[in-house]
Design a protein around this motif. Sequence first.
Motif, PDB file in Angstrom:
ATOM      1  N   GLN A 240       0.810   4.118  -2.830  1.00 39.65           N
ATOM      2  CA  GLN A 240       0.414   5.487  -2.485  1.00 39.65           C
ATOM      3  C   GLN A 240       1.520   6.476  -2.827  1.00 39.65           C
TER       4      GLN A 240
ATOM      5  N   VAL B 153      -5.394   0.548  -1.608  1.00 38.75           N
ATOM      6  CA  VAL B 153      -4.628   1.783  -1.765  1.00 38.75           C
ATOM      7  C   VAL B 153      -5.470   3.044  -1.526  1.00 38.75           C
TER       8      VAL B 153
ATOM      9  N   VAL C 132       0.828  -1.211   0.000  1.00 37.37           N
ATOM     10  CA  VAL C 132       0.000   0.000   0.000  1.00 37.37           C
ATOM     11  C   VAL C 132       0.857   1.253   0.000  1.00 37.37           C
TER      12      VAL C 132
END
Length: 190
Positions: free
Chosen positions: A51, A82, A47
Amino acid sequence: MALIILAHPKFKTSLANKTIMEEVRKSKLQIETRDIHDLYPDYKIDVKAEQDALLRHHTIVFQYPIYWYNMPAILKLWFDSVFEYQFAYGSKGDKLKGKNFLPSFTVGAPESEYTTLGDHHFRIHEFCKSLEQTAYYAQMKYVDPVYFHGTSLVAGYTINDVKNKAKDQAKRLLRRLTELDNFATLHEVP
């Protein structure tokens, strides 16, 4: 510079999406590509890395084939992971605000099947409503998708038909990216 989130579970054997990406890579535009199926074959999305990639770019392209009127499973999981609370939405979730959200996909069946009287009953734009709402909810600018119908060799299209349509889509995608980049430059978008 744009970011392409490539979500094709069988990219190595793809004809349409692979041709699109080959043409995009030949361009002079600075484009970062993240092949999420290649990066996360175990479906364990990093994640933070995703990001961070989103934060580096003003225009985000989602490149994929339509699967059962939707995106491939890995892309759905990517969004679920995400676009999290306080990143993409919530009281502090404005990290994607003002960024461009541009779907770019391929459709196996011919356009004539995506009509009220066709096999699929709805136009392709009607299947994009959840994408559009996702963009709006994350305060992004939804850009009408770039796509083409007729990628299925089983439906009678030839390899040359598909490759030519894919090359045309790549040109339209690159033109759209250039327009978005020029607009951002004129309006000093970070």
